[in-house]
Design a protein around this motif. Structure first.
Motif, mmCIF file in Angstrom:
data_model
loop_
_atom_site.group_PDB
_atom_site.id
_atom_site.type_symbol
_atom_site.label_atom_id
_atom_site.label_comp_id
_atom_site.label_asym_id
_atom_site.label_seq_id
_atom_site.Cartn_x
_atom_site.Cartn_y
_atom_site.Cartn_z
ATOM 1 N N PHE A 153 0.851 -1.205 0.000
ATOM 2 C CA PHE A 153 0.000 0.000 0.000
ATOM 3 C C PHE A 153 0.875 1.239 0.000
ATOM 4 N N GLN A 154 0.252 2.328 -0.384
ATOM 5 C CA GLN A 154 0.957 3.612 -0.289
ATOM 6 C C GLN A 154 0.148 4.541 0.621
ATOM 7 N N CYS A 155 -0.903 5.188 0.084
ATOM 8 C CA CYS A 155 -1.700 6.046 0.983
ATOM 9 C C CYS A 155 -2.591 5.213 1.900
ATOM 10 N N GLY A 156 -2.962 4.007 1.453
ATOM 11 C CA GLY A 156 -3.738 3.112 2.305
ATOM 12 C C GLY A 156 -5.249 3.263 2.233
ATOM 13 N N PHE A 157 -5.716 4.238 1.445
ATOM 14 C CA PHE A 157 -7.158 4.483 1.419
ATOM 15 C C PHE A 157 -7.934 3.297 0.831
ATOM 16 N N CYS A 158 -7.355 2.675 -0.168
ATOM 17 C CA CYS A 158 -8.030 1.550 -0.828
ATOM 18 C C CYS A 158 -7.785 0.221 -0.109
ATOM 19 N N CYS A 190 -6.681 0.871 -7.241
ATOM 20 C CA CYS A 190 -5.746 1.586 -6.358
ATOM 21 C C CYS A 190 -5.224 2.801 -7.120
ATOM 22 N N ARG A 191 -5.563 3.972 -6.618
ATOM 23 C CA ARG A 191 -5.142 5.199 -7.311
ATOM 24 C C ARG A 191 -3.635 5.420 -7.203
ATOM 25 N N CYS A 192 -3.022 4.834 -6.187
ATOM 26 C CA CYS A 192 -1.564 4.966 -6.037
ATOM 27 C C CYS A 192 -0.820 3.929 -6.878
#
Ligand code: FES
Ligand code: FES
Length: 217
Positions: A153-158, A190-192
Protein backbone atom coordinates in the motif's frame (compact mmCIF):
# COMPACT_ATOMS: atom_id res chain seq x y z
CA UNK A 1 -76.14 -3.23 -31.61
CA UNK A 2 -79.77 -2.94 -30.39
CA UNK A 3 -80.89 -5.27 -33.18
CA UNK A 4 -78.26 -7.85 -32.25
CA UNK A 5 -79.27 -7.71 -28.58
CA UNK A 6 -82.88 -8.44 -29.50
CA UNK A 7 -81.80 -11.43 -31.58
CA UNK A 8 -79.77 -12.74 -28.61
CA UNK A 9 -82.89 -12.83 -26.47
CA UNK A 10 -82.81 -9.23 -25.29
CA UNK A 11 -80.49 -9.98 -22.36
CA UNK A 12 -78.62 -6.74 -22.91
CA UNK A 13 -81.02 -3.88 -23.15
CA UNK A 14 -80.19 -1.21 -25.63
CA UNK A 15 -80.83 1.24 -22.81
CA UNK A 16 -77.78 -0.05 -20.92
CA UNK A 17 -74.84 2.13 -21.82
CA UNK A 18 -71.39 0.71 -22.46
CA UNK A 19 -70.14 2.57 -19.36
CA UNK A 20 -72.85 1.05 -17.13
CA UNK A 21 -72.12 -2.39 -18.54
CA UNK A 22 -68.38 -2.12 -17.81
CA UNK A 23 -69.03 -0.76 -14.32
CA UNK A 24 -71.36 -3.67 -13.61
CA UNK A 25 -68.81 -6.15 -14.94
CA UNK A 26 -66.00 -4.54 -12.91
CA UNK A 27 -68.04 -4.64 -9.72
CA UNK A 28 -68.76 -8.31 -10.27
CA UNK A 29 -65.07 -9.07 -10.78
CA UNK A 30 -64.12 -7.18 -7.63
CA UNK A 31 -66.81 -8.96 -5.64
CA UNK A 32 -65.43 -12.25 -6.85
CA UNK A 33 -61.86 -11.26 -6.03
CA UNK A 34 -62.35 -10.00 -2.47
CA UNK A 35 -63.37 -13.31 -0.86
CA UNK A 36 -60.40 -14.98 -2.53
CA UNK A 37 -57.99 -12.41 -1.13
CA UNK A 38 -59.62 -12.57 2.28
CA UNK A 39 -59.07 -16.30 2.33
CA UNK A 40 -55.50 -16.09 1.07
CA UNK A 41 -54.23 -13.70 3.78
CA UNK A 42 -54.83 -16.01 6.77
CA UNK A 43 -53.27 -18.87 4.86
CA UNK A 44 -50.15 -16.79 4.15
CA UNK A 45 -50.06 -15.65 7.78
CA UNK A 46 -50.35 -19.23 9.02
CA UNK A 47 -47.49 -20.24 6.76
CA UNK A 48 -45.45 -17.30 8.02
CA UNK A 49 -44.53 -16.12 4.55
CA UNK A 50 -46.63 -13.00 4.33
CA UNK A 51 -44.52 -10.19 2.88
CA UNK A 52 -43.66 -7.54 5.46
CA UNK A 53 -43.54 -4.02 4.23
CA UNK A 54 -40.84 -1.96 5.92
CA UNK A 55 -40.29 1.76 5.61
CA UNK A 56 -40.16 4.35 4.26
CA UNK A 57 -39.40 5.41 7.86
CA UNK A 58 -36.87 3.75 10.14
CA UNK A 59 -37.21 0.04 10.78
CA UNK A 60 -35.52 -2.18 13.34
CA UNK A 61 -33.58 -5.16 12.10
CA UNK A 62 -30.62 -7.29 13.11
CA UNK A 63 -27.35 -7.77 11.26
CA UNK A 64 -24.65 -10.27 12.12
CA UNK A 65 -21.39 -8.39 11.82
CA UNK A 66 -18.00 -9.86 12.72
CA UNK A 67 -19.68 -12.62 14.71
CA UNK A 68 -21.92 -10.33 16.74
CA UNK A 69 -25.63 -9.66 16.36
CA UNK A 70 -26.24 -5.94 16.05
CA UNK A 71 -29.66 -4.35 16.26
CA UNK A 72 -30.01 -1.51 13.84
CA UNK A 73 -32.71 1.10 13.46
CA UNK A 74 -32.38 2.57 10.01
CA UNK A 75 -34.33 3.47 6.90
CA UNK A 76 -34.71 0.43 4.63
CA UNK A 77 -33.32 2.44 1.70
CA UNK A 78 -29.85 2.57 3.29
CA UNK A 79 -26.96 0.59 1.90
CA UNK A 80 -24.93 -1.79 4.00
CA UNK A 81 -22.02 0.65 3.69
CA UNK A 82 -24.14 3.46 5.18
CA UNK A 83 -25.24 1.29 8.06
CA UNK A 84 -21.77 -0.05 8.80
CA UNK A 85 -20.15 3.36 8.80
CA UNK A 86 -22.87 5.60 10.19
CA UNK A 87 -24.86 3.31 12.49
CA UNK A 88 -22.30 0.75 13.68
CA UNK A 89 -19.15 2.90 13.68
CA UNK A 90 -17.31 0.41 11.47
CA UNK A 91 -15.46 2.76 9.17
CA UNK A 92 -12.97 0.27 7.70
CA UNK A 93 -15.03 -0.13 4.53
CA UNK A 94 -14.48 3.08 2.62
CA UNK A 95 -17.01 5.18 0.73
CA UNK A 96 -14.92 6.22 -2.25
CA UNK A 97 -17.04 6.07 -5.41
CA UNK A 98 -20.37 4.94 -3.88
CA UNK A 99 -21.31 3.41 -7.22
CA UNK A 100 -19.67 0.00 -7.49
CA UNK A 101 -16.52 0.98 -9.33
CA UNK A 102 -13.59 1.05 -6.92
CA UNK A 103 -13.98 -1.81 -4.41
CA UNK A 104 -13.05 0.40 -1.44
CA UNK A 105 -16.26 -0.66 0.33
CA UNK A 106 -15.69 -4.42 -0.08
CA UNK A 107 -16.89 -6.63 2.78
CA UNK A 108 -17.49 -10.37 2.95
CA UNK A 109 -21.01 -11.66 3.06
CA UNK A 110 -20.98 -15.38 3.81
CA UNK A 111 -17.30 -15.24 2.79
CA UNK A 112 -18.08 -13.78 -0.64
CA UNK A 113 -16.61 -10.33 -1.36
CA UNK A 114 -19.32 -7.81 -2.22
CA UNK A 115 -19.55 -4.06 -2.66
CA UNK A 116 -21.35 -2.84 0.43
CA UNK A 117 -22.22 0.40 -1.40
CA UNK A 118 -24.41 -1.63 -3.77
CA UNK A 119 -25.96 -3.88 -1.12
CA UNK A 120 -29.04 -2.87 0.82
CA UNK A 121 -28.47 -3.39 4.55
CA UNK A 122 -31.83 -5.19 4.73
CA UNK A 123 -30.63 -7.73 2.19
CA UNK A 124 -27.74 -8.68 4.47
CA UNK A 125 -30.06 -9.86 7.27
CA UNK A 126 -29.45 -13.46 8.28
CA UNK A 127 -26.05 -13.56 6.61
CA UNK A 128 -22.56 -13.40 8.07
CA UNK A 129 -20.99 -10.03 7.37
CA UNK A 130 -17.25 -9.62 7.85
CA UNK A 131 -15.57 -6.24 7.71
CA UNK A 132 -11.87 -5.52 7.90
CA UNK A 133 -12.32 -4.84 11.63
CA UNK A 134 -13.45 -8.44 12.06
CA UNK A 135 -10.19 -9.92 10.77
CA UNK A 136 -7.95 -8.85 13.59
CA UNK A 137 -8.22 -10.51 16.97
CA UNK A 138 -5.21 -10.20 19.26
CA UNK A 139 -2.94 -9.90 16.25
CA UNK A 140 -3.21 -9.17 12.54
CA UNK A 141 -4.66 -12.00 10.48
CA UNK A 142 -2.53 -13.63 7.74
CA UNK A 143 -3.89 -11.43 4.95
CA UNK A 144 -3.23 -8.25 6.90
CA UNK A 145 0.25 -9.56 7.74
CA UNK A 146 0.94 -10.25 4.06
CA UNK A 147 0.05 -6.65 3.16
CA UNK A 148 2.46 -5.38 5.80
CA UNK A 149 5.22 -7.80 4.87
CA UNK A 150 4.97 -7.03 1.15
CA UNK A 151 4.48 -3.29 1.67
CA UNK A 152 1.29 -3.55 -0.40
CA UNK A 153 0.00 0.00 0.00
CA UNK A 154 0.96 3.61 -0.29
CA UNK A 155 -1.70 6.05 0.98
CA UNK A 156 -3.74 3.11 2.31
CA UNK A 157 -7.16 4.48 1.42
CA UNK A 158 -8.03 1.55 -0.83
CA UNK A 159 -6.32 -1.05 1.38
CA UNK A 160 -9.27 -2.31 3.48
CA UNK A 161 -11.15 -3.17 0.28
CA UNK A 162 -8.16 -5.01 -1.19
CA UNK A 163 -7.58 -6.89 2.05
CA UNK A 164 -11.17 -8.15 2.05
CA UNK A 165 -10.94 -9.34 -1.56
CA UNK A 166 -7.65 -11.13 -0.85
CA UNK A 167 -9.08 -12.54 2.38
CA UNK A 168 -11.96 -14.07 0.39
CA UNK A 169 -9.39 -15.69 -1.88
CA UNK A 170 -7.48 -16.98 1.13
CA UNK A 171 -10.60 -18.45 2.73
CA UNK A 172 -11.68 -20.12 -0.47
CA UNK A 173 -8.77 -22.54 -0.29
CA UNK A 174 -7.44 -24.51 -3.25
CA UNK A 175 -4.36 -23.54 -5.19
CA UNK A 176 -5.33 -20.54 -7.29
CA UNK A 177 -2.98 -19.78 -10.16
CA UNK A 178 -1.90 -16.29 -11.10
CA UNK A 179 -4.73 -15.79 -13.55
CA UNK A 180 -7.30 -16.79 -10.94
CA UNK A 181 -5.78 -14.40 -8.41
CA UNK A 182 -5.77 -11.51 -10.86
CA UNK A 183 -9.33 -12.29 -11.90
CA UNK A 184 -10.47 -12.38 -8.25
CA UNK A 185 -9.02 -8.92 -7.67
CA UNK A 186 -10.41 -7.16 -10.73
CA UNK A 187 -13.09 -5.44 -8.64
CA UNK A 188 -10.62 -3.27 -6.72
CA UNK A 189 -8.77 -0.16 -7.85
CA UNK A 190 -5.75 1.59 -6.36
CA UNK A 191 -5.14 5.20 -7.31
CA UNK A 192 -1.56 4.97 -6.04
CA UNK A 193 -0.95 2.01 -8.37
CA UNK A 194 0.43 -0.27 -5.69
CA UNK A 195 -0.68 -3.21 -7.85
CA UNK A 196 2.63 -5.16 -8.06
CA UNK A 197 2.99 -5.26 -4.27
CA UNK A 198 -0.69 -6.04 -3.73
CA UNK A 199 -0.31 -8.97 -6.13
CA UNK A 200 2.71 -10.19 -4.18
CA UNK A 201 0.71 -10.11 -0.95
CA UNK A 202 -2.20 -11.91 -2.60
CA UNK A 203 0.07 -14.64 -3.99
CA UNK A 204 1.50 -15.18 -0.50
CA UNK A 205 -1.85 -16.06 1.08
CA UNK A 206 -4.27 -17.05 -1.70
CA UNK A 207 -5.80 -20.43 -0.97
CA UNK A 208 -3.96 -20.81 2.32
CA UNK A 209 -6.99 -20.37 4.58
CA UNK A 210 -9.29 -23.07 3.27
CA UNK A 211 -11.53 -24.37 6.03
CA UNK A 212 -10.57 -21.93 8.77
CA UNK A 213 -12.79 -19.09 7.66
CA UNK A 214 -14.81 -19.11 10.88
CA UNK A 215 -11.80 -18.93 13.22
CA UNK A 216 -11.29 -15.21 12.92
CA UNK A 217 -13.82 -14.01 15.45
S1 FES B 1 -17.39 2.74 -2.74
FE1 FES B 1 -18.32 0.86 -3.28
S2 FES B 1 -17.32 0.28 -5.11
FE2 FES B 1 -16.50 2.25 -4.65
S1 FES C 1 -2.65 2.79 -1.72
FE1 FES C 1 -3.40 4.76 -2.22
S2 FES C 1 -5.21 4.38 -3.40
FE2 FES C 1 -4.32 2.44 -3.09
Amino acid sequence: MAEKNKRDGGTLSSSVSRRTFLKTLGGGAAAAAIPGAALAAPIRRARGDEARVLGPGKAKFVLEVNGQKKEVEAEPRLTLLDVLRNHLDLTGAKNICDMGECGGCTVLIDDVPLYSCLTLALDARGRKITTVEGLETDRLNPTQMAFVKHDAFQCGFCTPGWIMSVEALRRKGGQPDDETIREALTGNLCRCSAYPKILEAARAVAGKGGGDAKKHY
